[in-house]
Design a protein around this motif. Structure first.
Motif, PDB file in Angstrom:
ATOM      1  N   PHE A 248      -2.028 -11.944  33.179  1.00 23.46           N
ATOM      2  CA  PHE A 248      -1.496 -11.088  34.243  1.00 23.46           C
ATOM      3  C   PHE A 248      -1.829  -9.623  33.943  1.00 23.46           C
ATOM      4  N   VAL A 249      -1.817  -8.844  35.017  1.00 25.14           N
ATOM      5  CA  VAL A 249      -2.119  -7.412  34.897  1.00 25.14           C
ATOM      6  C   VAL A 249      -0.840  -6.680  34.524  1.00 25.14           C
ATOM      7  N   VAL A 250      -0.916  -5.823  33.496  1.00 21.31           N
ATOM      8  CA  VAL A 250       0.260  -5.029  33.091  1.00 21.31           C
ATOM      9  C   VAL A 250       0.265  -3.706  33.827  1.00 21.31           C
ATOM     10  N   THR A 251      -0.875  -3.031  33.823  1.00 22.41           N
ATOM     11  CA  THR A 251      -0.969  -1.734  34.491  1.00 22.41           C
ATOM     12  C   THR A 251      -2.450  -1.410  34.670  1.00 22.41           C
TER      13      THR A 251
ATOM     14  N   VAL B  96     -10.859  -3.455  23.278  1.00 21.66           N
ATOM     15  CA  VAL B  96     -11.183  -2.588  24.409  1.00 21.66           C
ATOM     16  C   VAL B  96     -12.540  -3.045  24.940  1.00 21.66           C
ATOM     17  N   ILE B  97     -12.656  -3.119  26.264  1.00 16.09           N
ATOM     18  CA  ILE B  97     -13.922  -3.545  26.860  1.00 16.09           C
ATOM     19  C   ILE B  97     -14.497  -2.403  27.682  1.00 16.09           C
ATOM     20  N   VAL B  98     -15.739  -2.075  27.388  1.00 12.91           N
ATOM     21  CA  VAL B  98     -16.440  -1.059  28.175  1.00 12.91           C
ATOM     22  C   VAL B  98     -17.298  -1.811  29.187  1.00 12.91           C
ATOM     23  N   ILE B  99     -17.122  -1.477  30.471  1.00 13.80           N
ATOM     24  CA  ILE B  99     -17.847  -2.235  31.500  1.00 13.80           C
ATOM     25  C   ILE B  99     -18.781  -1.326  32.282  1.00 13.80           C
ATOM     26  N   ASP B 100     -19.790  -1.949  32.881  1.00 11.77           N
ATOM     27  CA  ASP B 100     -20.655  -1.217  33.793  1.00 11.77           C
ATOM     28  C   ASP B 100     -20.073  -1.408  35.193  1.00 11.77           C
ATOM     29  N   SER B 101     -19.269  -0.437  35.628  1.00  2.69           N
ATOM     30  CA  SER B 101     -18.513  -0.627  36.870  1.00  2.69           C
ATOM     31  C   SER B 101     -19.432  -0.656  38.102  1.00  2.69           C
ATOM     32  N   ARG B 102     -20.672  -0.153  37.964  1.00  5.30           N
ATOM     33  CA  ARG B 102     -21.593  -0.235  39.115  1.00  5.30           C
ATOM     34  C   ARG B 102     -21.846  -1.683  39.495  1.00  5.30           C
ATOM     35  N   GLU B 103     -21.716  -2.572  38.504  1.00  6.25           N
ATOM     36  CA  GLU B 103     -22.031  -3.979  38.759  1.00  6.25           C
ATOM     37  C   GLU B 103     -20.822  -4.778  39.210  1.00  6.25           C
ATOM     38  N   GLU B 104     -19.651  -4.153  39.223  1.00  7.85           N
ATOM     39  CA  GLU B 104     -18.447  -4.949  39.430  1.00  7.85           C
ATOM     40  C   GLU B 104     -18.207  -5.310  40.888  1.00  7.85           C
ATOM     41  N   LYS B 105     -18.980  -4.749  41.799  1.00  6.00           N
ATOM     42  CA  LYS B 105     -18.735  -5.003  43.217  1.00  6.00           C
ATOM     43  C   LYS B 105     -19.252  -6.373  43.644  1.00  6.00           C
TER      44      LYS B 105
ATOM     45  N   ARG C 105     -10.879  -9.590  32.404  1.00  8.42           N
ATOM     46  CA  ARG C 105     -11.646  -8.942  33.473  1.00  8.42           C
ATOM     47  C   ARG C 105     -11.517  -9.701  34.791  1.00  8.42           C
ATOM     48  N   VAL C 106     -11.579 -11.036  34.720  1.00 11.73           N
ATOM     49  CA  VAL C 106     -11.451 -11.825  35.947  1.00 11.73           C
ATOM     50  C   VAL C 106     -10.059 -11.621  36.551  1.00 11.73           C
ATOM     51  N   THR C 107      -9.053 -11.552  35.688  1.00  8.85           N
ATOM     52  CA  THR C 107      -7.675 -11.318  36.165  1.00  8.85           C
ATOM     53  C   THR C 107      -7.592  -9.998  36.926  1.00  8.85           C
ATOM     54  N   LEU C 108      -8.216  -8.976  36.371  1.00  6.68           N
ATOM     55  CA  LEU C 108      -8.226  -7.665  37.044  1.00  6.68           C
ATOM     56  C   LEU C 108      -9.021  -7.708  38.348  1.00  6.68           C
ATOM     57  N   MET C 109     -10.175  -8.373  38.314  1.00 10.36           N
ATOM     58  CA  MET C 109     -11.007  -8.444  39.519  1.00 10.36           C
ATOM     59  C   MET C 109     -10.275  -9.214  40.622  1.00 10.36           C
ATOM     60  N   TYR C 110      -9.532 -10.248  40.229  1.00 13.47           N
ATOM     61  CA  TYR C 110      -8.748 -11.011  41.211  1.00 13.47           C
ATOM     62  C   TYR C 110      -7.643 -10.116  41.780  1.00 13.47           C
ATOM     63  N   HIS C 111      -6.989  -9.394  40.891  1.00 11.51           N
ATOM     64  CA  HIS C 111      -5.911  -8.468  41.277  1.00 11.51           C
ATOM     65  C   HIS C 111      -6.430  -7.425  42.277  1.00 11.51           C
ATOM     66  N   ARG C 112      -7.665  -6.996  42.080  1.00 10.90           N
ATOM     67  CA  ARG C 112      -8.236  -5.953  42.955  1.00 10.90           C
ATOM     68  C   ARG C 112      -8.931  -6.522  44.183  1.00 10.90           C
ATOM     69  N   GLY C 113      -8.898  -7.832  44.331  1.00 11.18           N
ATOM     70  CA  GLY C 113      -9.529  -8.452  45.501  1.00 11.18           C
ATOM     71  C   GLY C 113     -11.039  -8.542  45.403  1.00 11.18           C
ATOM     72  N   LEU C 114     -11.593  -8.394  44.197  1.00 13.15           N
ATOM     73  CA  LEU C 114     -13.056  -8.458  44.040  1.00 13.15           C
ATOM     74  C   LEU C 114     -13.544  -9.889  43.831  1.00 13.15           C
ATOM     75  N   LEU C 115     -12.653 -10.782  43.472  1.00 16.90           N
ATOM     76  CA  LEU C 115     -13.001 -12.197  43.316  1.00 16.90           C
ATOM     77  C   LEU C 115     -11.909 -13.033  43.966  1.00 16.90           C
TER      78      LEU C 115
END
Ligand SMILES: O=C(O)[C@H]1NCC[C@@H]1O
Length: 304
Positions: free
Chosen positions: A163-166, A193-202, A230-240
């Motif tokens: 689950f997403v905390v914040t 800590v995970i560093v991501i390439d956010s350009r690819e997250e869409k 990451r998948v949990t966050l992407m789901y939370h944000r409606g990206l997956l």
């Protein structure tokens, strides 16, 4: 000189440990099979505390140089206490013991099938392996027939609920300062800590990241538990959406996991989700590690 005349007899070593060596996406999985102290306690958390207090030298001896290295990772097989579990595992790294490790689960599913560690008969084309990790029971399906009679050992596991905390802190330093981590069932602390390439997250279907965990270890794989976060966050944000597959690529080696949100759940009345992740572990060898009497450096050291 014959080989036997230069080899020492086993009695002259303080410690002899045997391992099977694997990797998932380039990240090592040193599976300790014998020679390690048997951890006391009922639960896996008890066993971790026992090892931490009484036998941490064995972790250093197997993870650190001269037998391992700064970024080494390992698994100790232990007796599970969950009634459904086939195997129990404790994860080892350069700093201590982690709660969950996806890349190791991927290798351990294959290993458990190959070593006959299951409580039930093997089924085809996939067989279930229940792995009790410190964070809970992780269910892995191992491919034993790819449709052409080949036993690939590819694994798809379902994570414990996450689950997403914040969200949306501007720096990890700020997050570390302001976010109080807690979990209703397990110890909670900042592990990585995970560093991501956010350009690819869409959601064009793939995304690259680098995970740094424990004492600045760099994951060679895309990081299994990090991917589930990451998948949990992407789901939370409606990206997956549920069932929507996404490829997660390691920025270190280019290795890949495929993952997706599987099912909505709850943790202590909080909205949560389970994640499924697919990957492949490979065997790289078997080892016999030893510690000779009087070898102080051989007990383990790190070079950064
Ligand atoms: O795949 C994972 O989840 C692990 N890889 C190393 C750090 C994490 O525990």
């Amino acid at each position: 000189m014959s080989e036997t005349s230069v080899m020492k007899s086993q009695a002259e070593f303080d410690v002899i440990i045997t391992t099977t060596e694997m990797h998932t996406g380039g990240e090592p999985v040193r599976i300790i099979e014998s020679g390690y102290p048997v951890p006391q306690g009922t639960t896996i958390q008890d066993k971790i505390e026992y090892l931490r207090k009484n036998h941490d030298t064995f972790r250093k001896m197997t993870m650190w140089e001269p037998r391992g290295h700064f970024d080494m990772y390992g698994v100790l097989l232990v007796t599970p206490d969950h009634p459904e579990a086939d195997i129990g595992v404790i994860f080892l790294h350069n700093e201590g013991y982690s709660q969950m490790c996806g890349h190791a689960v991927v290798s351990m599913g294959r290993y458990a099938v190959d070593r006959g560690l299951l409580k039930r008969p093997i089924t085809s084309p996939r067989t279930r392996v229940n792995i009790q990790a410190p964070c809970g029971l992780v269910r892995a399906d191992v491919q034993v027939d790819n449709g052409q009679g080949v036993k690939t050992g590819r694994v798809c596991f379902e994570s414990v609920s996450s689950f997403v905390v914040t969200t949306d802190y501007v720096s990890t330093a700020e997050a570390k300062d302001k976010v109080k981590l807690s979990h209703p069932e397990n110890p909670a602390y900042l592990y990585g800590v995970i560093v991501i390439d956010s350009r690819e997250e869409k959601a064009d279907g793939h995304s690259t990241n680098v995970c740094v965990f424990a004492d600045s270890e760099t994951d060679r794989s895309p990081c299994g538990s990090g991917t589930t976060a990451r998948v949990t966050l992407m789901y939370h944000r409606g990206l997956l959406a549920l069932g929507e597959r996404h490829v997660f690529r390691s920025g270190v080696t280019g290795s890949e996991f495929v993952a997706w949100p599987e099912q909505e759940t709850e943790v202590a009345e909080q909205k949560a989700v389970t994640i499924k992740l697919e990957g492949q572990g490979y065997y790289t060898g078997r080892s016999t590690l030893s510690l000779e009497r009087g070898d102080i450096l051989g007990r383990g050291f790190l070079v950064r």
